[in-house]
Design an enzyme around this catalytic site. Structure first.
Site, PDB file in Angstrom:
ATOM      1  CD  GLN A 156      -2.752  -0.137   0.897  1.00  0.00           C
ATOM      2  OE1 GLN A 156      -3.072   0.974   0.254  1.00  0.00           O
ATOM      3  NE2 GLN A 156      -3.100  -0.548   2.139  1.00  0.00           N
ATOM      4  CB  SER A 189      -3.993   4.481  -4.994  1.00  0.00           C
ATOM      5  OG  SER A 189      -4.502   4.312  -3.680  1.00  0.00           O
ATOM      6  CB  SER A 245       2.679   4.934   2.751  1.00  0.00           C
ATOM      7  OG  SER A 245       1.494   5.549   2.811  1.00  0.00           O
ATOM      8  CD  GLU A 275      -4.401   1.238   4.793  1.00  0.00           C
ATOM      9  OE1 GLU A 275      -5.170   1.057   3.824  1.00  0.00           O
ATOM     10  OE2 GLU A 275      -3.535   2.243   4.738  1.00  0.00           O
ATOM     11  CG  ASN A 302     -13.440  11.215   6.674  1.00  0.00           C
ATOM     12  OD1 ASN A 302     -12.473  10.280   6.929  1.00  0.00           O
ATOM     13  ND2 ASN A 302     -13.753  12.120   7.371  1.00  0.00           N
ATOM     14  CD  GLU A 303     -16.050  12.122   1.599  1.00  0.00           C
ATOM     15  OE1 GLU A 303     -14.966  11.630   1.446  1.00  0.00           O
ATOM     16  OE2 GLU A 303     -16.205  13.415   2.394  1.00  0.00           O
TER      17      GLU A 303
HETATM   18  C1  LIG Z   1      -1.708   9.705   3.998  1.00  0.00           C
HETATM   19  C2  LIG Z   1      -1.964   8.819   2.987  1.00  0.00           C
HETATM   20  C3  LIG Z   1      -1.231   7.567   2.726  1.00  0.00           C
HETATM   21  C4  LIG Z   1      -1.740   6.761   1.763  1.00  0.00           C
HETATM   22  N1  LIG Z   1      -0.961   5.338   1.532  1.00  0.00           N
HETATM   23  C5  LIG Z   1      -1.426   4.944   0.422  1.00  0.00           C
HETATM   24  C6  LIG Z   1      -0.537   3.626   0.061  1.00  0.00           C
HETATM   25  O1  LIG Z   1       0.439   3.080   0.974  1.00  0.00           O
HETATM   26  N2  LIG Z   1      -0.940   2.706  -0.737  1.00  0.00           N
HETATM   27  C7  LIG Z   1      -1.884   3.340  -1.768  1.00  0.00           C
HETATM   28  O2  LIG Z   1      -2.201   2.277  -2.764  1.00  0.00           O
HETATM   29  N3  LIG Z   1      -2.531   4.271  -1.480  1.00  0.00           N
HETATM   30  C8  LIG Z   1      -2.414   5.145  -0.475  1.00  0.00           C
HETATM   31  N4  LIG Z   1      -3.007   6.458  -0.310  1.00  0.00           N
HETATM   32  C9  LIG Z   1      -3.996   6.458  -1.299  1.00  0.00           C
HETATM   33  C10 LIG Z   1      -5.419   6.525  -0.838  1.00  0.00           C
HETATM   34  O3  LIG Z   1      -5.724   5.457  -0.646  1.00  0.00           O
HETATM   35  C11 LIG Z   1      -6.188   7.385  -1.902  1.00  0.00           C
HETATM   36  O4  LIG Z   1      -5.803   8.645  -1.753  1.00  0.00           O
HETATM   37  C12 LIG Z   1      -7.792   7.243  -1.375  1.00  0.00           C
HETATM   38  O5  LIG Z   1      -8.233   6.054  -1.582  1.00  0.00           O
HETATM   39  C13 LIG Z   1      -8.593   8.231  -2.291  1.00  0.00           C
HETATM   40  O6  LIG Z   1      -8.485   8.201  -3.407  1.00  0.00           O
HETATM   41  P1  LIG Z   1      -8.211   9.226  -4.573  1.00  0.00           P
HETATM   42  O7  LIG Z   1      -6.893   9.869  -3.947  1.00  0.00           O
HETATM   43  O8  LIG Z   1      -7.931   8.761  -5.940  1.00  0.00           O
HETATM   44  O9  LIG Z   1      -9.530  10.093  -4.420  1.00  0.00           O
HETATM   45  P2  LIG Z   1     -10.789   9.933  -5.386  1.00  0.00           P
HETATM   46  O10 LIG Z   1     -11.115   8.549  -5.195  1.00  0.00           O
HETATM   47  O11 LIG Z   1     -10.756  10.434  -6.755  1.00  0.00           O
HETATM   48  O12 LIG Z   1     -11.821  10.830  -4.288  1.00  0.00           O
HETATM   49  C14 LIG Z   1     -12.194  12.156  -4.638  1.00  0.00           C
HETATM   50  C15 LIG Z   1     -13.200  12.549  -3.503  1.00  0.00           C
HETATM   51  O13 LIG Z   1     -14.522  11.694  -4.158  1.00  0.00           O
HETATM   52  C16 LIG Z   1     -15.018  11.287  -2.989  1.00  0.00           C
HETATM   53  N5  LIG Z   1     -15.659  10.060  -3.433  1.00  0.00           N
HETATM   54  C17 LIG Z   1     -15.313   9.229  -4.428  1.00  0.00           C
HETATM   55  N6  LIG Z   1     -15.706   8.202  -4.533  1.00  0.00           N
HETATM   56  C18 LIG Z   1     -17.044   8.324  -3.826  1.00  0.00           C
HETATM   57  C19 LIG Z   1     -18.241   7.758  -3.588  1.00  0.00           C
HETATM   58  N7  LIG Z   1     -18.603   6.631  -4.254  1.00  0.00           N
HETATM   59  N8  LIG Z   1     -19.266   8.555  -2.586  1.00  0.00           N
HETATM   60  C20 LIG Z   1     -18.823   9.396  -2.084  1.00  0.00           C
HETATM   61  N9  LIG Z   1     -17.758  10.383  -2.363  1.00  0.00           N
HETATM   62  C21 LIG Z   1     -16.951   9.549  -2.947  1.00  0.00           C
HETATM   63  C22 LIG Z   1     -13.751  10.933  -2.281  1.00  0.00           C
HETATM   64  O14 LIG Z   1     -14.472  10.855  -0.779  1.00  0.00           O
HETATM   65  C23 LIG Z   1     -12.959  12.269  -2.058  1.00  0.00           C
HETATM   66  O15 LIG Z   1     -13.551  13.158  -1.385  1.00  0.00           O
HETATM   67  C24 LIG Z   1      -2.611   7.180   0.604  1.00  0.00           C
HETATM   68  C25 LIG Z   1      -3.113   8.398   0.824  1.00  0.00           C
HETATM   69  C26 LIG Z   1      -2.984   9.117   1.991  1.00  0.00           C
HETATM   70  C27 LIG Z   1      -3.524  10.583   1.973  1.00  0.00           C
END
Ligand SMILES: Cc1cc2nc3c(=O)[nH]c(=O)nc-3n(C[C@H](O)[C@H](O)[C@H](O)COP(=O)(O)OP(=O)(O)OC[C@H]3O[C@@H](n4cnc5c(N)ncnc54)[C@H](O)[C@@H]3O)c2cc1C
Length: 411
Positions: free
Chosen positions: A139, A142, A174, A257, A379-380
């Site tokens: 996927q 991100s 991943s 997913e 979770n958020e």
């Molecule tokens: C084990 C694992 C596997 C993954 N696999 C993949 C994959 O295969 N492909 C891929 O593309 N991505 C993958 N990801 C990435 C994952 O989808 C992102 O990490 C996730 O969507 C969060 O984005 P971010 O890390 O940019 O955090 P951010 O979006 O920057 O979030 C930071 C914090 O802000 C909070 N936040 C953000 N927006 C809001 C809102 N509107 N309201 C309240 N709180 C908010 C979030 O909840 C979080 O606590 C993976 C992540 C993990 C941990």
């Protein structure tokens, strides 16, 4: 397998159960004491790659024996069965080391998405290859500046005749280092508002211009990657859905997913927590007993909710409850289980010598307990989804939904 399940079988179901039992006995090892404490990652990259290929080989074996894609049409490589085929298979396979590993998640994410959005020309070659494990899909969603706010993604695709030319960076992808194909979301029209100028592409990971760099985690595992795309050429025929309407396709993947993460394949953590409590002489402790009972209840609730949602997904129906609720429940459960493993084992679990498999499992539960609260949507974000989609509450205040993406401030 449950006696209840066996007794309730129709003759057709009983025959299928026999077929599955015979297949598993001939092809898989029963789960033993050792596999009970196995963790689902490797700190050695070669071991991890071997594990990935073992999962793929198992999927190939299922496919060759008519046991892959149980609810998919036969002309697309499936069995043409009913959700109960999946239930019976899962009941029987629970006692065996019989996992397709990461491949199972890609089938769960992309299979229903191809059924919903794919053309016949896309489904006919791709679904059998997906169900057999011949193609492994990662996927590519991100980006460093687009995670929760996925629709803000900046990877750019510019049309050049029958191809798109793609440049940008993805992250946290991943298993991308082992996958032959990628589900890629790109920005095709920066003048449209952010949700509308996105396109979903199916890309070959060996295309010139794609570079995959594994990321090393605190556990030593290299589960995910950075993926750099430099002038990668992708045929327009590889668009899934419509150009500039890829957001809806991506949402289908994300919903599948969540259903997959919530729907099972975890095995019983409760059983291992009880075994850990026995080893540490804690089964008489009233607080631990209470927490174990709560854990058991949560696990059973998850099983029931997961089965309901997955059965609907397999029937290509709208799930009876939003998959976000299950994803959230699994994530919170993982944190509680990790905490409970520590409460039971205490410092001796963390400080135990390398090679102690029970401690290795407890440490993995502790270190890995937050990953699932982030992957597949935090979770958020799941709570926002539930509030807006399931409960119909007012949408989050945003000022970037109707303006062109190129005018939205970005860091
Ligand atoms: C084990 C694992 C596997 C993954 N696999 C993949 C994959 O295969 N492909 C891929 O593309 N991505 C993958 N990801 C990435 C994952 O989808 C992102 O990490 C996730 O969507 C969060 O984005 P971010 O890390 O940019 O955090 P951010 O979006 O920057 O979030 C930071 C914090 O802000 C909070 N936040 C953000 N927006 C809001 C809102 N509107 N309201 C309240 N709180 C908010 C979030 O909840 C979080 O606590 C993976 C992540 C993990 C941990």
């Amino acid at each position: 397998m449950t006696d209840q399940g066996t007794n309730a079988d129709t003759p057709e179901q009983a025959a299928f159960r026999e077929e599955v039992r015979a297949f598993l006995s001939a092809n898989a090892e029963p789960k033993g004491e050792a596999s009970m404490w196995a963790v689902n990652f490797h700190t050695d990259a070669d071991d991890a790659a071997r594990d990935f290929e073992a999962g793929r080989a198992w999927q190939g074996k299922l496919f060759a024996n008519g046991l892959a894609g149980l609810t998919y049409p036969t002309e697309l490589g499936g069995r043409g069965g009913q959700p109960w085929h999946e239930t019976i298979y899962r009941e029987e396979a629970a006692g065996f080391q019989a996992s397709s590993g990461f491949i199972a998640s890609t089938i769960a994410m992309l299979g229903p998405t191809l059924m919903k959005w794919g053309t016949d020309e896309q489904r006919s070659p791709l679904l059998p290859r997906l169900l057999s494990g011949e193609d492994a899909w990662c996927q590519l969603f991100s980006e460093p500046g687009a995670g929760s706010d996925l629709a803000g993604l900046a990877t750019r695709a510019v049309r050049d005749g029958d191809e798109f030319v793609v440049s940008g960076q993805k992250v946290w992808n991943s298993a991308a280092q082992w996958c032959s194909k990628g589900m890629l979301v790109v920005r095709t029209d920066p003048d449209l508002p952010k949700h509308r100028g996105v396109t979903f592409l199916l890309v070959d990971m060996d295309s010139p211009g794609i570079e995959v760099r594994p990321l090393v985690q605190p556990t030593g595992a290299q589960h995910f990657n950075e993926v750099f795309l430099s002038n990668v050429r992708v045929p327009v025929a590889n668009v899934l859905g419509e150009v500039n309407d890829g957001w809806h396709v991506a949402r289908t993947v994300l919903s599948n997913e969540s259903a997959f993460i919530g729907g099972g394949g975890r095995g019983s953590v409760y059983g291992r927590l009880v075994a850990l409590a026995r080893q540490h002489g804690r089964t008489g402790d009233p607080v631990i007993r209470q927490q174990l009972a709560a854990g058991y209840t949560r696990e059973k609730l998850l099983d029931v909710m997961g089965e309901r949602i997955l059965a609907a997904v397999r029937r290509r129906e709208v799930p009876p409850m939003d998959p976000s609720i299950l994803k959230l429940y699994v994530a919170e459960n993982a944190v509680r289980n990790g905490n409970l493993a520590m409460a039971i084992g205490g410092a001796s679990v963390v400080a135990a010598p390398e090679g102690d498999e029970v401690s290795g499992w407890a440490q993995a539960e502790l270190l890995g307990r937050f990953g699932i609260s982030i992957g597949g949507g935090t979770n958020e974000v799941q709570r926002n989804n539930l509030a807006e989609r399931a409960l119909g509450l007012p949408r989050e205040m945003r000022n970037d939904h109707e303006v062109p993406w190129r005018e939205v401030p970005r860091s």
